[in-house]
Motif scaffolding. Structure first.
Motif, short mmCIF file in Angstrom:
data_model
loop_
_atom_site.label_atom_id
_atom_site.label_comp_id
_atom_site.label_asym_id
_atom_site.label_seq_id
_atom_site.Cartn_x
_atom_site.Cartn_y
_atom_site.Cartn_z
N GLU A 27 43.62 15.86 42.79
CA GLU A 27 43.26 15.11 41.87
C GLU A 27 43.58 15.29 40.19
OE1 GLU A 27 39.12 14.48 42.41
OE2 GLU A 27 38.87 12.82 43.92
N ASN A 28 43.96 16.39 39.80
CA ASN A 28 44.41 17.17 39.45
C ASN A 28 45.61 17.71 39.32
OD1 ASN A 28 40.86 17.26 37.41
ND2 ASN A 28 40.36 17.73 39.26
N GLY A 29 45.87 17.61 40.15
CA GLY A 29 47.66 18.21 39.44
C GLY A 29 47.36 20.35 39.09
N ILE A 30 46.50 20.75 39.63
CA ILE A 30 46.36 22.28 39.22
C ILE A 30 46.54 22.94 40.28
CG2 ILE A 30 45.20 23.70 38.51
CD1 ILE A 30 44.55 21.35 36.26
N ALA A 31 46.74 24.42 40.75
CA ALA A 31 46.79 24.38 41.71
C ALA A 31 45.59 25.82 41.60
CB ALA A 31 47.80 25.55 42.03
N VAL A 32 44.85 25.54 43.50
CA VAL A 32 43.91 26.82 43.34
C VAL A 32 44.79 27.95 44.25
CG1 VAL A 32 41.44 26.48 44.55
CG2 VAL A 32 41.91 24.77 43.23
N TYR A 33 43.98 28.49 43.64
CA TYR A 33 43.79 30.13 44.10
C TYR A 33 42.44 30.88 44.40
CZ TYR A 33 48.75 30.20 42.98
OH TYR A 33 50.08 30.27 43.14
N LEU A 34 42.31 31.71 45.63
CA LEU A 34 40.45 31.86 45.97
C LEU A 34 40.86 33.28 45.42
CD1 LEU A 34 39.86 29.83 48.92
CD2 LEU A 34 38.80 29.87 45.76
N GLN A 35 40.15 34.15 45.51
CA GLN A 35 39.60 35.46 45.05
C GLN A 35 38.25 35.73 45.74
OE1 GLN A 35 39.89 37.76 41.13
NE2 GLN A 35 39.25 39.67 42.18
N PRO A 36 38.28 36.30 47.21
CA PRO A 36 36.68 36.84 48.03
C PRO A 36 36.48 38.79 47.70
CG PRO A 36 38.70 36.90 49.63
CD PRO A 36 39.48 36.26 47.75
N LYS A 37 37.48 39.12 46.68
CA LYS A 37 37.51 40.62 46.40
C LYS A 37 37.55 41.44 45.89
CE LYS A 37 35.11 41.34 51.03
NZ LYS A 37 35.58 42.18 52.58
N GLY A 38 38.39 41.82 45.84
CA GLY A 38 39.30 42.54 44.99
C GLY A 38 40.49 41.58 44.56
N PRO A 39 40.84 41.77 43.72
CA PRO A 39 42.26 41.23 43.02
C PRO A 39 43.36 41.58 43.65
CG PRO A 39 41.58 42.90 41.46
CD PRO A 39 40.46 43.42 42.28
N ASP A 40 43.70 42.38 44.84
CA ASP A 40 44.58 41.54 45.61
C ASP A 40 44.29 41.72 47.13
OD1 ASP A 40 42.37 43.93 46.98
OD2 ASP A 40 43.55 44.71 47.60
N THR A 41 43.11 40.52 46.73
CA THR A 41 42.73 39.53 48.17
C THR A 41 42.85 38.22 47.38
OG1 THR A 41 40.46 39.12 46.62
CG2 THR A 41 40.71 41.21 48.68
N VAL A 42 43.83 38.05 45.84
CA VAL A 42 44.01 36.35 45.61
C VAL A 42 45.17 36.00 46.64
CG1 VAL A 42 44.94 34.96 43.64
CG2 VAL A 42 43.30 37.19 43.00
N HIS A 43 44.75 34.34 47.07
CA HIS A 43 45.51 33.91 47.37
C HIS A 43 45.40 32.46 46.94
CE1 HIS A 43 41.51 33.86 49.38
NE2 HIS A 43 42.07 32.92 50.69
N ARG A 44 47.01 32.01 46.92
CA ARG A 44 45.98 30.39 47.16
C ARG A 44 45.73 29.94 48.26
NH1 ARG A 44 52.21 30.24 46.58
NH2 ARG A 44 52.52 28.95 48.71
N LEU A 45 45.02 28.60 47.56
CA LEU A 45 44.56 27.79 48.94
C LEU A 45 44.93 26.47 49.04
CD1 LEU A 45 42.26 26.55 51.03
CD2 LEU A 45 40.99 25.74 47.69
N TRP A 46 45.83 25.87 47.81
CA TRP A 46 46.45 24.60 47.65
C TRP A 46 47.11 24.39 46.49
CZ3 TRP A 46 47.01 21.96 51.98
CH2 TRP A 46 47.36 20.76 51.84
#
Length: 441
Positions: free
Chosen positions: A228-247
């Motif tokens: 809806e917003n045209g902005i990518a969402v990344y998630l970080q469940p733990k430390g910085p090395d866990t950041v990954h793109r969701l959508w």
């Protein structure tokens, strides 16, 4: 039994402000103690409420300006007095730039005991909607019935309750309420401490730090908001090395340096200069100062993802970029390939250690560019001096460590300080970015 904490007086104090502190607060004295007052300016008399007490100083918030400074302006943001994201909105922007220049002058003279042969005109640009990277706090406040998203209050303890933010990139300046509503829909609404924002020239992304696992419904909500917003969402469940793109499934942030025909790609958590317009001007100024020719070898220390390295490579014979973070060197290598540059060598090295025996260092250099962290570059100065470079361009985010290092280069390593000036990288804050040129004496 431990001492009971003394309660702060509820009655405001009247105080005359004589100076600005390094973080942009007004400085005055009340009784025998210094008081730092958020929202007050030099030359003013203000009524202020104490919010903190220390052994050597007190902290306060300006409640009423009794005698205003002629440089005072009405803050453009209605939440300025309750948000710590800006420190200087109440000071005319031209006066902000002048104050930052004076801070650089004072630091160089007092700490480094040096003065440049020339002071350069400050690099300045549009002071609003400039912030293309930010780290916003988030907190579920049950008393308000929602999740607050924004910078912290001036005291730093709570998330400021604001409606919008005029220093954030346009993709986020009016989306704080949208982000609040998004987090409020999640099952982990009480377990999201921060959101990072990142914007390139044509796309933006958020990184959501979450302390508990998301449900399938949470994931659907996040994907729907992204679309809806045209902005990518990344998630970080733990430390910085866990950041990954969701959508979405594919997404890339980039920014252009049009003067050099370059486009650089970056990850939402990569370090980039926050202010795109100032960065473009800063890169152009650095290029002008180093003035590399087709036969020159240039060394770029703390090179990051190639912000200065690649523009230099469009003019110099060869550029060596060195950086401590392996993921940034990987990004710099990808950016060199992306832009068809084959005269670049990129190396991972801890620049707080002696690198004089590394093969890339022993080749020698005609010029050096350095853009260190806030701690400066004291450990690497002997290697810079020993590199053979006739010119050194120093880009700094801390005038105190620049001044210290300038004193070392001039007093102990045979350089002269040719010129220096500030770049207004963070308008309405007390942050001072600067650039200086050294040449062999």
């Amino acid at each position: 039994m431990g001492r009971r904490r003394r309660r702060l007086p509820t009655e405001p104090i009247t105080i005359e402000i004589s100076d600005l502190s390094h973080d942009g607060r007004g400085v005055g004295r009340h009784g025998d103690k210094a008081v730092f007052v958020h929202g007050a300016l030099p030359g003013e008399t203000v009524s202020a409420k104490l919010i903190g007490r220390n052994r050597r100083f007190d902290e306060a918030l300006c409640e009423e300006v009794i005698e205003p400074s002629p440089q005072r302006v009405d803050p453009a943001c209605p939440w300025f007095d309750r948000c710590g994201g800006c420190a200087l909105q109440h000071l005319d922007h031209a006066a902000q730039v002048e104050w930052k220049h004076k801070r650089l002058v004072d630091n160089l003279e007092r700490i480094g005991e040096v003065r440049p042969e020339s002071w350069w005109t400050p690099i300045s640009a549009e002071p609003w909607h400039y912030r293309r990277r930010s780290r916003l706090s988030a907190r579920l406040v049950k008393g308000k019935g929602r999740v607050l998203v924004g910078f912290r209050e001036p005291q730093g303890r709570f998330v400021a309750d604001v409606g919008d933010c005029r220093v954030l990139h346009p993709d986020f300046s009016d989306r704080l309420q949208s982000l609040s509503e998004l987090l409020g829909q999640l099952s982990v609404d009480d377990a999201v401490p921060q959101i990072e924002t990142a914007s390139g020239d044509d796309a933006s992304a958020i990184v959501i730090r979450h302390l508990r696992e998301l449900t399938a419904e949470d994931v659907m909500s996040l994907k729907r908001w992204s679309e809806e917003n045209g902005i990518a969402v990344y998630l970080q469940p733990k430390g910085p090395d866990t950041v990954h793109r969701l959508w979405p499934e594919e997404h890339q942030l980039t920014y252009r340096l049009d003067d050099f025909g370059l486009e650089l790609a970056f990850h939402p958590q990569h370090f980039i200069q926050v202010n795109g317009a100032i960065n473009r001007a800063l890169v152009a100024r650095a290029m002008e100062l180093l003035d590399p020719g087709p036969d020159d070898r240039v060394l770029d220390l703390f090179c990051g993802l190639g912000n200065f390295t690649l523009p230099l490579a469009t003019r110099a014979g060869h550029v060596t970029g060195v950086e401590g973070a392996a993921e940034l060197i990987e990004a710099a290598e990808a950016n060199a390939r992306r832009n068809g540059l084959d005269n670049v060598t990129l190396e991972v090295a801890d620049l707080t250690e002696d690198v004089s025996q590394r093969p890339w260092y022993r080749a020698g250099f005609d010029g050096v560019l350095i853009d260190p962290p806030r701690s400066g570059a004291l450990e690497i100065l002997p290697m810079i001096a020993g590199s053979g470079a006739k010119r050194v361009v120093y880009v700094s985010c801390n005038p105190g460590t620049l001044a210290r290092d300038a004193g070392e280069l001039v007093s102990n390593h045979g350089f002269r300080l040719v010129g220096a000036g500030i770049a207004d990288m963070f308008p309405h804050t007390a942050h001072v970015e600067s650039i200086a040129l050294f040449e062999r004496a």
